[in-house]
Design a protein around this motif. Structure first.
Motif, PDB file in Angstrom:
ATOM      1  N   ILE A  52       0.865  -1.180   0.000  1.00  0.00           N
ATOM      2  CA  ILE A  52       0.000   0.000   0.000  1.00  0.00           C
ATOM      3  C   ILE A  52       0.899   1.226   0.000  1.00  0.00           C
ATOM      4  CG2 ILE A  52      -1.688   1.318   1.325  1.00  0.00           C
ATOM      5  CD1 ILE A  52      -2.693  -1.404   2.443  1.00  0.00           C
ATOM      6  N   THR A  53       0.657   2.143  -0.941  1.00  0.00           N
ATOM      7  CA  THR A  53       1.483   3.351  -1.037  1.00  0.00           C
ATOM      8  C   THR A  53       0.713   4.615  -0.697  1.00  0.00           C
ATOM      9  OG1 THR A  53       1.010   3.523  -3.395  1.00  0.00           O
ATOM     10  CG2 THR A  53       3.018   2.338  -2.754  1.00  0.00           C
ATOM     11  N   SER A  54      -0.620   4.519  -0.673  1.00  0.00           N
ATOM     12  CA  SER A  54      -1.418   5.710  -0.356  1.00  0.00           C
ATOM     13  C   SER A  54      -2.817   5.274   0.073  1.00  0.00           C
ATOM     14  CB  SER A  54      -1.497   6.647  -1.562  1.00  0.00           C
ATOM     15  OG  SER A  54      -2.172   6.012  -2.625  1.00  0.00           O
ATOM     16  N   PHE A  55      -3.544   6.196   0.658  1.00  0.00           N
ATOM     17  CA  PHE A  55      -4.923   5.935   1.032  1.00  0.00           C
ATOM     18  C   PHE A  55      -5.815   6.146  -0.176  1.00  0.00           C
ATOM     19  CE2 PHE A  55      -3.116   7.694   5.116  1.00  0.00           C
ATOM     20  CZ  PHE A  55      -2.950   6.453   5.694  1.00  0.00           C
ATOM     21  N   GLY A  56      -6.946   5.461  -0.194  1.00  0.00           N
ATOM     22  CA  GLY A  56      -7.888   5.610  -1.295  1.00  0.00           C
ATOM     23  C   GLY A  56      -8.285   4.267  -1.874  1.00  0.00           C
ATOM     24  N   PRO A  57      -9.044   4.301  -2.972  1.00  0.00           N
ATOM     25  CA  PRO A  57      -9.543   3.059  -3.554  1.00  0.00           C
ATOM     26  C   PRO A  57      -8.501   2.380  -4.452  1.00  0.00           C
ATOM     27  CG  PRO A  57     -10.408   4.926  -4.772  1.00  0.00           C
ATOM     28  CD  PRO A  57      -9.614   5.483  -3.626  1.00  0.00           C
ATOM     29  N   TYR A  58      -8.350   1.078  -4.280  1.00  0.00           N
ATOM     30  CA  TYR A  58      -7.498   0.252  -5.136  1.00  0.00           C
ATOM     31  C   TYR A  58      -8.395  -0.738  -5.882  1.00  0.00           C
ATOM     32  CZ  TYR A  58      -3.087   1.666  -2.902  1.00  0.00           C
ATOM     33  OH  TYR A  58      -2.016   2.375  -2.439  1.00  0.00           O
ATOM     34  N   THR A  59      -8.080  -0.985  -7.130  1.00  0.00           N
ATOM     35  CA  THR A  59      -8.728  -2.055  -7.904  1.00  0.00           C
ATOM     36  C   THR A  59      -7.630  -2.807  -8.644  1.00  0.00           C
ATOM     37  OG1 THR A  59      -9.123  -0.592  -9.791  1.00  0.00           O
ATOM     38  CG2 THR A  59     -10.942  -0.853  -8.219  1.00  0.00           C
ATOM     39  N   VAL A  60      -7.979  -3.998  -9.140  1.00  0.00           N
ATOM     40  CA  VAL A  60      -7.011  -4.810  -9.868  1.00  0.00           C
ATOM     41  C   VAL A  60      -7.720  -5.568 -10.991  1.00  0.00           C
ATOM     42  CG1 VAL A  60      -7.231  -6.831  -8.333  1.00  0.00           C
ATOM     43  CG2 VAL A  60      -5.105  -6.474  -9.635  1.00  0.00           C
ATOM     44  N   VAL A  61      -6.986  -5.784 -12.075  1.00  0.00           N
ATOM     45  CA  VAL A  61      -7.426  -6.615 -13.194  1.00  0.00           C
ATOM     46  C   VAL A  61      -6.410  -7.740 -13.313  1.00  0.00           C
ATOM     47  CG1 VAL A  61      -7.722  -6.701 -15.703  1.00  0.00           C
ATOM     48  CG2 VAL A  61      -8.536  -4.708 -14.419  1.00  0.00           C
ATOM     49  N   VAL A  95     -11.018   0.069  -0.431  1.00  0.00           N
ATOM     50  CA  VAL A  95     -10.695   1.418   0.015  1.00  0.00           C
ATOM     51  C   VAL A  95      -9.755   1.345   1.210  1.00  0.00           C
ATOM     52  CG1 VAL A  95     -11.594   3.622   0.813  1.00  0.00           C
ATOM     53  CG2 VAL A  95     -12.909   2.249  -0.825  1.00  0.00           C
ATOM     54  N   VAL A  96      -8.567   1.899   1.038  1.00  0.00           N
ATOM     55  CA  VAL A  96      -7.562   1.928   2.100  1.00  0.00           C
ATOM     56  C   VAL A  96      -7.709   3.249   2.846  1.00  0.00           C
ATOM     57  CG1 VAL A  96      -5.096   1.945   2.624  1.00  0.00           C
ATOM     58  CG2 VAL A  96      -5.977   0.472   0.803  1.00  0.00           C
ATOM     59  N   THR A  97      -7.918   3.129   4.156  1.00  0.00           N
ATOM     60  CA  THR A  97      -7.988   4.311   5.019  1.00  0.00           C
ATOM     61  C   THR A  97      -6.970   4.129   6.127  1.00  0.00           C
ATOM     62  OG1 THR A  97      -9.643   3.378   6.493  1.00  0.00           O
ATOM     63  CG2 THR A  97     -10.463   4.553   4.551  1.00  0.00           C
ATOM     64  N   SER A  98      -6.765   5.139   6.910  1.00  0.00           N
ATOM     65  CA  SER A  98      -5.783   5.030   7.997  1.00  0.00           C
ATOM     66  C   SER A  98      -6.175   3.946   8.979  1.00  0.00           C
ATOM     67  CB  SER A  98      -5.625   6.367   8.712  1.00  0.00           C
ATOM     68  OG  SER A  98      -6.869   6.786   9.242  1.00  0.00           O
ATOM     69  N   SER A  99      -7.460   3.625   9.071  1.00  0.00           N
ATOM     70  CA  SER A  99      -7.893   2.603  10.026  1.00  0.00           C
ATOM     71  C   SER A  99      -7.548   1.201   9.568  1.00  0.00           C
ATOM     72  CB  SER A  99      -9.402   2.709  10.266  1.00  0.00           C
ATOM     73  OG  SER A  99     -10.111   2.456   9.075  1.00  0.00           O
TER      74      SER A  99
END
Length: 176
Positions: free
Chosen positions: A113-122, A137-141
């Motif tokens: 993980i490099t930043s907060f926010g939404p990640y998707t993958v194909v 969605v990556v958040t600080s929690s």
């Protein structure tokens, strides 16, 4: 000559109009109807296609070609691993990861993980691309410390969330 390249397809590809020279002939084979090849009907595997042609003088000829239909990878899910990485549950040749809609340089099954926010993958297998995963969605929690091998799904969650851990010493999880 067969004009339409017939080598490899994904079972999710759109129907393809087949063309050959001289025109006016007929293609035959599994998944072909009215000179249109439908990969999902042909299904996964190696297929032989024939093109038959007869001209006004009664001369005829045919040619046979082989094509392969590959399965499209299933839509992947993303899981949190060790609080700092994301893992795609589909095993494939290659991956396209998106961080907030922007392609990352990562092409592996698991990324940091490099930043907060939404990640998707194909997931990509034999040049066949899956549908994009739902956003994780990556958040600080999500920065979980002191617990190994933990994953959460689905993310984002609407009505429930599953928490998985292979840590035998884990007794309680406090969600704040």
């Amino acid at each position: 000559d067969i004009v339409t390249p017939l080598t490899a397809f994904c079972d999710s590809d759109d129907p393809i109009q087949l063309e050959a020279i001289p025109q006016g002939g007929t293609f035959e084979g599994t998944g072909i109807t009215n000179n249109i090849f439908i990969p999902s009907v042909a299904a996964e595997g190696v297929h032989n296609f024939s093109y038959f042609y007869s001209d006004a003088n009664g001369c005829s000829n045919s040619i046979m070609v082989e094509a392969t239909v590959f399965p499209t990878p299933p839509q992947p899910e993303i899981f949190l691993v060790n609080g700092d990485s994301l893992n795609c549950n589909v095993i494939a040749d290659n991956y396209i990861w998106f961080d907030a809609g922007v392609i990352t340089p990562d092409t592996t099954q698991q990324i940091k993980i490099t930043s907060f926010g939404p990640y998707t993958v194909v997931a990509i297998e034999n040049d066949c691309e899956s549908e994009p995963s739902d956003a994780f969605v990556v958040t600080s929690s999500t920065d979980i410390t002191g617990v190994s091998d933990i994953s959460l799904s689905p993310n984002p969650a609407a009505h429930y969330i599953n928490i998985y851990s292979t840590d035998n010493n884990l007794q309680d999880i406090n969600i704040v």
